[in-house]
Write an enzyme that holds these catalytic residues in place. Structure first.
Site, PDB file in Angstrom:
ATOM      1  N   HIS A 187      -2.368   2.699 -14.996  1.00 45.21           N
ATOM      2  CA  HIS A 187      -1.109   2.050 -15.396  1.00 45.21           C
ATOM      3  C   HIS A 187      -1.126   1.718 -16.888  1.00 45.21           C
ATOM      4  O   HIS A 187      -0.124   1.894 -17.590  1.00 45.21           O
ATOM      5  CB  HIS A 187      -0.905   0.732 -14.638  1.00 45.21           C
ATOM      6  CG  HIS A 187      -0.824   0.852 -13.147  1.00 45.21           C
ATOM      7  ND1 HIS A 187      -1.623   0.123 -12.294  1.00 45.21           N
ATOM      8  CD2 HIS A 187      -0.020   1.606 -12.357  1.00 45.21           C
ATOM      9  CE1 HIS A 187      -1.307   0.412 -11.042  1.00 45.21           C
ATOM     10  NE2 HIS A 187      -0.343   1.318 -11.051  1.00 45.21           N
ATOM     11  N   LYS A 215       8.097  -9.543   3.389  1.00 45.08           N
ATOM     12  CA  LYS A 215       6.907  -8.814   3.856  1.00 45.08           C
ATOM     13  C   LYS A 215       5.766  -9.002   2.860  1.00 45.08           C
ATOM     14  O   LYS A 215       5.834  -8.527   1.738  1.00 45.08           O
ATOM     15  CB  LYS A 215       7.277  -7.318   3.957  1.00 45.08           C
ATOM     16  CG  LYS A 215       6.333  -6.537   4.844  1.00 45.08           C
ATOM     17  CD  LYS A 215       6.822  -5.124   5.021  1.00 45.08           C
ATOM     18  CE  LYS A 215       6.017  -4.187   4.143  1.00 45.08           C
ATOM     19  NZ  LYS A 215       6.535  -2.843   4.027  1.00 45.08           N
ATOM     20  N   ARG A 239       0.585  11.638 -11.242  1.00 45.24           N
ATOM     21  CA  ARG A 239      -0.843  11.944 -11.225  1.00 45.24           C
ATOM     22  C   ARG A 239      -1.123  13.292 -10.583  1.00 45.24           C
ATOM     23  O   ARG A 239      -2.164  13.883 -10.813  1.00 45.24           O
ATOM     24  CB  ARG A 239      -1.607  10.854 -10.443  1.00 45.24           C
ATOM     25  CG  ARG A 239      -1.589   9.490 -11.082  1.00 45.24           C
ATOM     26  CD  ARG A 239      -2.125   8.436 -10.154  1.00 45.24           C
ATOM     27  NE  ARG A 239      -1.314   8.369  -8.947  1.00 45.24           N
ATOM     28  CZ  ARG A 239      -1.452   7.468  -7.982  1.00 45.24           C
ATOM     29  NH1 ARG A 239      -2.406   6.565  -8.059  1.00 45.24           N
ATOM     30  NH2 ARG A 239      -0.666   7.474  -6.922  1.00 45.24           N
ATOM     31  N   SER A 256      -4.582   1.706  -7.322  1.00 40.01           N
ATOM     32  CA  SER A 256      -4.877   0.304  -6.999  1.00 40.01           C
ATOM     33  C   SER A 256      -5.512   0.185  -5.623  1.00 40.01           C
ATOM     34  O   SER A 256      -6.434  -0.617  -5.428  1.00 40.01           O
ATOM     35  CB  SER A 256      -3.592  -0.531  -7.027  1.00 40.01           C
ATOM     36  OG  SER A 256      -3.019  -0.505  -8.308  1.00 40.01           O
TER      37      SER A 256
END
Ligand code: PNS
Length: 159
Positions: free
Chosen positions: A17, A41, A91, A128
């Site tokens: 990032h 959520k 990516r 992540s």
């Protein structure tokens, strides 16, 4: 003044990032890193405030970058912050499939343009979710994330 919104989960921000944020900061007057979340959520590892704090520390050296949280649709976040476009990183081909669909939908439902930037090859394997998993299982992940994310991960994992 050209503003771009770079949205994502950032749970936590990685060097993948950061590469995109730093490159975008050179191209736009203002880069808003948007942590998008669903208030109904709870998902991921870090609370939204923690994600923002990590992002703010990691981008403190970039004057034209700010981190903000948004709920709801991405197209509404774009309108709220007055961005000219959305930025997303690519990516892999798998990313491209998903990102093309999202970009087309956001253009259709909100007239929002998405710019896609190729991730640099040295960082395109970082995600992540992988970082969270490796960190939780005691593997070497420290070179994949900025210091603020490292500190937060170690603290969250009670180390
Ligand atoms: O870091 P991520 O998980 O790849 O980010 C995905 C994100 C948050 C950008 C995406 O899920 C999103 O835009 N969510 C907001 C809801 C929305 O607008 N959905 C319709 C557009 S496809």
């Amino acid at each position: 003044m050209r503003t771009v919104l770079y949205p994502g989960s950032f749970d936590p921000v990685t060097y993948g990032h950061m590469d995109l944020i730093e490159r975008a900061a050179k191209m736009f007057d203002r880069v808003i890193v948007g942590v998008l979340y669903n208030p109904d959520k709870r998902s991921g590892m870090f609370e939204i405030e923690e994600r923002l704090e990590i992002l703010r520390k990691a981008t403190a050296h970039l004057e034209n970058v700010e981190a903000r949280a948004f709920t709801g649709l991405l197209v509404d976040a774009v309108r709220q912050c007055g961005a000219d476009a959305v930025l997303r990183g690519l990516r892999s081909n798998a990313d491209a499939d998903i990102e093309l669909q999202m970009a087309r939908i956001n253009r259709e439902i909100g007239g929002v343009e998405t710019l896609m930037m190729a991730s640099c090859p040295e960082k395109s394997h970082i995600s992540s979710s992988m970082v969270r998993q490796i960190a939780a299982l005691g593997g070497k992940y420290e070179h994949m994330v900025p210091e603020a994310a490292r500190d937060a991960l170690e603290k969250a994992l009670g180390r």
